[in-house]
Design a protein around this motif. Structure first.
Motif, PDB file in Angstrom:
ATOM      1  N   ALA A   1     -32.169   0.783  -7.488  1.00 12.29           N
ATOM      2  CA  ALA A   1     -32.507   1.948  -8.305  1.00 12.29           C
ATOM      3  C   ALA A   1     -33.492   2.854  -7.566  1.00 12.29           C
TER       4      ALA A   1
ATOM      5  N   GLY B   1     -33.504   0.392 -13.987  1.00 13.91           N
ATOM      6  CA  GLY B   1     -32.541  -0.195 -13.069  1.00 13.91           C
ATOM      7  C   GLY B   1     -31.471   0.810 -12.726  1.00 13.91           C
ATOM      8  N   SER B   2     -30.540   0.419 -11.902  1.00 14.09           N
ATOM      9  CA  SER B   2     -29.470   1.316 -11.469  1.00 14.09           C
ATOM     10  C   SER B   2     -28.690   1.877 -12.663  1.00 14.09           C
TER      11      SER B   2
ATOM     12  N   LEU C   1     -32.393  -3.414 -18.254  1.00 18.32           N
ATOM     13  CA  LEU C   1     -32.899  -4.625 -17.622  1.00 18.32           C
ATOM     14  C   LEU C   1     -34.002  -5.298 -18.428  1.00 18.32           C
TER      15      LEU C   1
ATOM     16  N   ASP D   1     -35.309  -4.088  -9.555  1.00 17.53           N
ATOM     17  CA  ASP D   1     -34.095  -3.428  -9.067  1.00 17.53           C
ATOM     18  C   ASP D   1     -34.467  -2.496  -7.921  1.00 17.53           C
ATOM     19  N   ASP D   2     -34.296  -2.980  -6.711  1.00 18.08           N
ATOM     20  CA  ASP D   2     -34.623  -2.190  -5.530  1.00 18.08           C
ATOM     21  C   ASP D   2     -33.595  -1.087  -5.300  1.00 18.08           C
TER      22      ASP D   2
END
Length: 342
Positions: free
Chosen positions: A321, A293-294, A283, A318-319
């Motif tokens: 993640a 991030g995920s 990211l 990135d929530d």
């Protein structure tokens, strides 16, 4: 999902038992080994109460003890929300003295020193101390944090100071802290006196013993060094004091951030295909560190990573993640088994 507000925490914590049940805080030690090996945390935070609570939930165990340092200049609503969360736990407290924290200055080191002093006064006989910031999350469960294997030694980055960083302590600096989070360091032409102890380079993160903390707060040479150092204190303070207390000043004892267990950080400029130190980040970078991030989770949870915590996470980036990290840790706690990242 909608971000949880400060008002949410002020409301839900009116019934502490219901709050802790609803938010899935661990209520009892999960093993005799964990019960008999309490850990202390020094947590420096400044502005996102939901992220603070996520970190606290991820590392919370009732046998441990947690000192929370809130930036003195953080918003009043944030501070009140943190206070009501902390009030629900007998082993979580706010530091008795708060600092106005500015990046790169002595204030952040002092924040952790304030917590160290408070933690030594705690009735909990903790064995090791970890420090965290608001963008950290654990990547190991409490049971996996096998600090007994350190056999009474610290684990933190400590290496020779690169030539480019020596000017930080060879010259006096004027520090402008008017801005809340960004500082301007102006090197003067005035040379400092030689350091009172050998200077080493490291990071802001550490895993240290109770004995080290006590030694550092009481030792005269350590106190002299704290008064002498100028800027970017944490990148030299812990690394240098670690050598003073227990380890000879020899290259044999150098430890990089990748071999220390304190923190897994993905540094920009060192990524790429093998044999690069890190895979390409997914990211963005912040202060030259990857915000996970995920797409980074597969790498983060590889079994060869021995670090206890990872940095950086940001729900605005990135929530998902962050939610996945919590889910993985919960899976490992509930199943008592390793998580297979494949």
């Amino acid at each position: 999902m909608e971000k949880l507000s400060e008002e949410f925490y002020r409301s839900t914590t009116k019934d502490c038992k219901a709050y802790k049940d609803k938010r899935s805080f661990i209520a009892a030690p999960l093993s005799a080994e964990e019960r008999d090996f309490p850990i202390a945390y020094s947590m420096a935070i400044h502005g996102d109460v939901e992220m603070f609570e996520r970190l606290l939930r991820a590392v919370y165990h009732p046998q441990n003890v947690y000192c929370v340092h809130m930036d003195q200049k953080s918003a009043e609503g944030f501070q009140k929300a943190v206070m009501v969360i902390v009030s629900c736990f007998p082993n979580v407290f706010v530091a008795s003295k708060l600092e106005r924290v500015s990046w790169g200055t002595w204030s952040l080191a002092q924040a952790h020193l304030n917590c160290m002093d408070d933690l030594l006064k705690s009735p909990v006989e903790w064995k090791y101390l970890l420090n965290t910031c608001g963008s950290d999350l654990p990547i190991k469960t409490n049971a996996e944090m096998e600090m007994k294997l350190l056999n009474g030694q610290n684990s933190l980055e400590s290496e020779d100071v690169p030539d480019g960083k020596k000017v930080r302590w060879q010259y006096h600096h004027e520090v402008n802290t008017d801005n809340n989070y960004i500082n301007t360091f102006a090197r003067t032409g005035i040379r400092k006196t030689p350091p009172p102890i050998p200077v080493f380079s490291g990071s802001s993160y550490f895993v240290v013993t109770r004995e080290f903390v006590k030694h550092m707060l009481e030792n005269k040479d350590a106190q002299n060094f704290m008064e002498w150092i100028t800027v970017f204190h944490e990148e030299h303070l812990w690394a240098s004091l670690n050598r003073l207390s227990s380890v000879p000043a020899h290259s044999k004892y150098h430890r990089s951030d990748m071999t220390a267990i304190a923190r897994l950080q993905h540094w920009g400029g060192h990524e790429g295909d093998v044999p690069a130190a890190y895979p390409p980040y997914m990211l963005t970078l912040r202060r030259d560190v990857c915000v996970y991030g995920s797409g980074d989770l597969h790498w983060l949870f590889q079994p060869w990573h021995h670090q206890l915590m990872a940095n950086k996470f940001d729900p605005q980036v990135d929530d998902i993640a962050i939610r996945c990290v919590k889910a993985i840790l919960s899976f490992k706690v509930l199943n008592g088994s390793q998580f297979d990242p494949h």
